[in-house]
Design an enzyme around this catalytic site. Structure first.
Site, short mmCIF file in Angstrom:
data_model
loop_
_atom_site.label_atom_id
_atom_site.label_comp_id
_atom_site.label_asym_id
_atom_site.label_seq_id
_atom_site.Cartn_x
_atom_site.Cartn_y
_atom_site.Cartn_z
N ALA A 189 32.23 26.32 37.53
CA ALA A 189 31.39 26.89 38.34
C ALA A 189 32.13 26.52 38.87
O ALA A 189 32.17 26.39 40.47
CB ALA A 189 30.59 24.93 38.61
N ALA A 276 35.49 30.42 31.80
CA ALA A 276 35.62 30.75 33.48
C ALA A 276 36.43 29.56 34.09
O ALA A 276 35.89 29.05 35.00
CB ALA A 276 34.89 31.16 34.16
N ARG A 279 42.63 30.83 36.46
CA ARG A 279 43.76 31.76 35.85
C ARG A 279 44.56 31.60 36.09
O ARG A 279 45.23 30.71 36.90
CB ARG A 279 43.50 33.23 37.28
CG ARG A 279 42.01 34.05 36.64
CD ARG A 279 41.53 35.19 37.30
NE ARG A 279 43.09 35.95 37.02
CZ ARG A 279 43.11 37.06 35.95
NH1 ARG A 279 41.68 36.39 34.86
NH2 ARG A 279 43.90 38.09 35.87
N HIS A 451 21.98 44.96 68.70
CA HIS A 451 20.61 43.59 68.35
C HIS A 451 19.29 45.21 67.25
O HIS A 451 19.59 46.29 68.22
CB HIS A 451 20.24 42.80 68.81
CG HIS A 451 18.84 42.81 69.12
ND1 HIS A 451 18.57 41.41 68.52
CD2 HIS A 451 17.28 42.71 69.04
CE1 HIS A 451 17.03 40.97 68.25
NE2 HIS A 451 16.36 41.68 69.14
P1 FAD Z 1 46.55 41.43 38.60
O1 FAD Z 1 45.14 42.50 39.28
O2 FAD Z 1 46.44 41.09 37.58
O3 FAD Z 1 47.54 43.19 38.16
C1 FAD Z 1 48.72 42.79 37.79
C2 FAD Z 1 48.92 44.37 36.60
O4 FAD Z 1 50.42 43.97 35.94
C3 FAD Z 1 48.61 44.47 35.53
O5 FAD Z 1 48.45 45.76 35.80
C4 FAD Z 1 49.25 43.30 34.43
O6 FAD Z 1 49.18 44.62 33.21
C5 FAD Z 1 50.46 44.32 34.56
N1 FAD Z 1 51.69 43.61 33.96
C6 FAD Z 1 52.06 42.51 33.58
N2 FAD Z 1 53.31 42.28 33.40
C7 FAD Z 1 53.56 43.35 33.19
C8 FAD Z 1 54.71 43.72 33.25
N3 FAD Z 1 55.67 42.68 32.21
N4 FAD Z 1 55.31 44.77 32.48
C9 FAD Z 1 54.01 45.65 33.22
N5 FAD Z 1 53.57 45.59 33.46
C10 FAD Z 1 52.56 44.17 33.54
N6 FAD Z 1 39.85 39.46 44.18
C11 FAD Z 1 39.36 39.07 45.33
O7 FAD Z 1 39.91 38.93 46.23
N7 FAD Z 1 37.42 39.28 45.25
C12 FAD Z 1 36.69 39.63 44.33
O8 FAD Z 1 35.79 40.05 43.85
C13 FAD Z 1 37.10 39.28 42.66
N8 FAD Z 1 37.00 39.37 41.68
C14 FAD Z 1 36.83 39.01 40.99
C15 FAD Z 1 36.28 38.53 39.67
C16 FAD Z 1 37.18 38.57 38.42
C17 FAD Z 1 36.34 38.28 37.00
C18 FAD Z 1 38.41 38.42 37.86
C19 FAD Z 1 38.59 37.99 36.78
C20 FAD Z 1 39.11 38.31 39.22
C21 FAD Z 1 38.68 38.13 40.05
N9 FAD Z 1 39.29 38.17 41.57
C22 FAD Z 1 39.13 38.79 43.10
C23 FAD Z 1 41.22 38.58 41.79
C24 FAD Z 1 41.82 39.24 41.81
O9 FAD Z 1 41.20 39.80 40.64
C25 FAD Z 1 43.45 39.32 41.28
O10 FAD Z 1 43.65 38.60 43.14
C26 FAD Z 1 44.45 40.37 42.42
O11 FAD Z 1 43.95 41.55 40.10
C27 FAD Z 1 45.84 39.78 41.58
O12 FAD Z 1 46.01 40.99 41.46
P2 FAD Z 1 47.26 41.12 41.82
O13 FAD Z 1 48.09 42.05 41.77
O14 FAD Z 1 48.68 39.73 41.55
O15 FAD Z 1 47.65 41.05 39.99
P1 AMP Z 2 37.98 28.71 39.72
O1 AMP Z 2 39.44 27.62 38.68
O2 AMP Z 2 38.01 27.94 41.16
O3 AMP Z 2 37.75 29.12 38.41
O4 AMP Z 2 37.08 27.03 38.96
C1 AMP Z 2 37.44 26.92 37.59
C2 AMP Z 2 36.36 25.51 37.61
O5 AMP Z 2 36.69 24.95 36.16
C3 AMP Z 2 37.05 23.88 37.95
O6 AMP Z 2 35.84 23.79 38.89
C4 AMP Z 2 37.31 23.37 36.99
O7 AMP Z 2 37.20 22.26 36.68
C5 AMP Z 2 36.14 23.89 35.80
N1 AMP Z 2 36.57 23.19 34.14
C6 AMP Z 2 37.49 23.60 33.30
N2 AMP Z 2 37.79 22.91 32.29
C7 AMP Z 2 36.51 22.87 31.75
C8 AMP Z 2 36.13 21.50 30.86
N3 AMP Z 2 36.56 21.56 29.86
N4 AMP Z 2 34.64 21.66 31.40
C9 AMP Z 2 34.08 22.08 32.38
N5 AMP Z 2 34.35 22.44 33.09
C10 AMP Z 2 35.92 22.30 33.40
#
Ligand code: FAD
Ligand code: AMP
Length: 478
Positions: A189, A276, A279, A451
């Site tokens: 969650a 979920a 990460r 407002h």
């Molecule tokens: P990334 O966006 O992960 O990009 C890294 C890039 O590097 C990728 O394209 C990857 O393929 C590439 N790469 C990796 N290793 C190599 C290599 N060796 N050579 C070449 N390329 C490489 N964050 C928010 O702030 N707001 C949100 O609403 C939000 N919603 C999210 C919803 C979901 C479902 C998820 C999964 C994430 C969400 N996030 C959100 C988190 C956000 O996506 C990440 O924090 C952000 O993308 C991180 O950016 P970054 O540039 O560090 O890495």
């Molecule tokens: P976030 O890191 O914010 O995306 O949240 C992930 C959530 O998954 C955390 O609140 C964890 O406590 C929960 N979580 C991790 N492993 C388990 C598991 N085996 N069963 C239920 N919840 C979990």
């Protein structure tokens, strides 16, 4: 093409592409290597955020919210809609169109700014040499005066629930479901679990969210988290706290989930399961043994306050380094590093990184929570204002939630702002601006707000810190 650059960026997610564009703006010869491919198999710069994160999840959240509005809320304001239905493939196609437009936009920005776009994989070797393996063509060794590592993060796997991409999916798979599952399980969650659980709940799934922790959203202000839990449960999300998933097995088109809570072991049958649980930094294949870059004990690339690694001239930004895994945090780090390479001295203020959960109502905050202030013994005053008495929220028939402001008891400096409500993601920007300028609650109370707006709730909560809110009865009157 030259094999030598001022700056090579590895990763074109938000952290990497901001770094590359800013470096090029500052006159540095810049290349950006990124290996992501879009659904069409073509290079798709933009990272997790554009391809499988922020943007596609918000597309589905916005679409599913419109559906619920039409189905459940229009009637109350006198709009009758017959035969409202969901076309999942169209909804997914809209999401894909937005993603394609934005990843194409990043490629266009690279071109316009003179960033050399290198689709493929990069590996850092010693002395800022980078091995570049293009998607097509031969491996080359490039070199740079500065290297910025921005490889991002990937979903965490847990052994009890191995992702198979079919019945058990991670956040990426959860953005691609072809039909609305009748019964959906979500493990975790956290932000992602709640957002994706909300999407499919709105579209008609019976959603059970299993969360190991006893506390709901422990990183949020606990008053706000308590109210949010009640509202989300009211929407049909069956959030079960203190439940640890022990196993998940697919058979005959369903998933049998086993979990434990205080009362013992339970089973749950679902049609799809979303894992979920967080990460982790993605560093596979990124570093040659002699790169000189070190990892910390949790597997993040080790950096100092200004994102420098242990290897001279090598920086790391975004999800792969300490701090919240948020796109905007990575963007600011990318810009800071590019400007530092160009000789400027910017810093990122990690105390004012806003957090947002895009449920409805949205949950957004910046700064310290009330429980953190209590734990540290800092004296504070609280002002709060419910959307239930906001004229604009009432007019929009969208009145759940509140704004809560915490200010230092002595100086009145704003220490934290917590919002549960419509447009909280937009409203929190006002709090970030106020805190960046070291504002007091009184300052926000003295400023004129238009407002009727939702923003007036921020104004009233600020007035409430000193007991002056106009549209509610203040407990302490001054
Ligand atoms: P990334 O966006 O992960 O990009 C890294 C890039 O590097 C990728 O394209 C990857 O393929 C590439 N790469 C990796 N290793 C190599 C290599 N060796 N050579 C070449 N390329 C490489 N964050 C928010 O702030 N707001 C949100 O609403 C939000 N919603 C999210 C919803 C979901 C479902 C998820 C999964 C994430 C969400 N996030 C959100 C988190 C956000 O996506 C990440 O924090 C952000 O993308 C991180 O950016 P970054 O540039 O560090 O890495
Ligand atoms: P976030 O890191 O914010 O995306 O949240 C992930 C959530 O998954 C955390 O609140 C964890 O406590 C929960 N979580 C991790 N492993 C388990 C598991 N085996 N069963 C239920 N919840 C979990």
């Amino acid at each position: 093409m030259s094999d030598s650059f001022d700056v090579i960026v590895i990763g074109a997610g938000p952290a990497g592409y901001h770094a590359a564009i800013r470096a090029a703006q500052l006159g540095l010869s810049t290349a950006c290597i990124d290996k992501s491919l879009g659904k069409d198999g073509k290079p798709a710069p933009g990272g997790t955020c554009l391809n499988w994160g922020c943007i596609p999840s918000k597309a589905l959240l916005d679409s599913s919210h419109k559906y619920v509005d039409a189905k459940e809320h229009f009637a109350a304001v006198g709009i009758g809609v017959k035969g409202v239905s969901v076309d999942v493939p169209r909804m997914i196609a809209h999401k894909d169109e937005v993603v394609a437009k934005l990843t194409g936009g990043v490629a266009g920005l690279f071109k316009a700014n003179g960033v050399t776009d290198l689709p493929g994989t990069g590996k850092l070797k010693a002395n800022r040499q980078v091995e570049y393996v293009p998607h097509e063509g031969e491996t080359r060794t490039l070199e740079a005066k500065h290297v910025i590592l921005a490889p991002g993060s990937v979903p965490v796997d847990i052994p009890p629930a191995p992702v198979d991409g079919d019945l058990i999916v991670d956040s990426t798979g959860a953005l691609e479901l072809e039909t609305v599952p009748e019964r959906l399980g979500v493990i975790g969650a956290g932000v992602i679990g709640l957002e994706l659980g909300s999407v499919w709940n709105r579209l008609g799934s019976e959603v059970v969210v299993l969360e190991a922790l006893e506390d709901f959203l422990p990183m949020a202000d606990q008053r706000i988290a308590r109210d949010a839990l009640k509202i989300l449960k009211g929407q049909g999300l069956d959030i079960r706290l203190g439940t640890r998933v022990m196993g998940a097995k697919s058979s005959n088109g369903t998933v049998e989930v086993t979990y434990q809570d205080g009362e013992g072991e339970h089973n749950l049958t679902v049609d799809k399961l979303i894992v979920a649980v967080g990460r982790r930094p993605y560093t596979e294949g990124l570093l040659a043994p002699d790169s000189g870059v070190n990892l910390d004990e949790r597997g993040f690339l080790f950096v100092n306050d200004v994102c420098a690694t242990d290897a001279p001239g090598v920086y790391a930004v975004g999800d792969v380094v300490r701090g919240p895994m948020l796109a905007h945090k990575g963007m600011e780090e990318g810009i800071m590093v590019a400007e530092r390479i160009a000789g400027q001295k910017p810093l990122v203020n990690y105390d004012t990184v806003p957090s947002v959960i895009y449920t409805h109502p949205e949950i957004a905050w910046v700064g310290k929570t009330e429980q953190a202030l209590k734990a540290s013994g800092e004296a504070y005053n609280v002002g709060s204002f419910p959307f239930g008495v906001s004229g604009r929220a009432l007019a929009a028939n969208d009145t759940e939630g509140m704004v809560k402001i915490l200010a230092d008891a002595e100086t009145d400096r704003i220490l934290g702002v917590h919002i549960l409500g419509p447009q909280a993601s937009e409203l929190v920007a006002q709090a970030v601006i106020a805190m960046e300028f070291d504002a007091c609650a009184e300052d926000l109370g003295l400023i004129m707000f238009a407002h009727p707006t939702l923003s007036e709730a921020v104004h009233e909560a600020a007035l409430g810190v000193a007991g002056h809110a106009i549209h509610m009865v203040n407990r302490k009157r001054k």
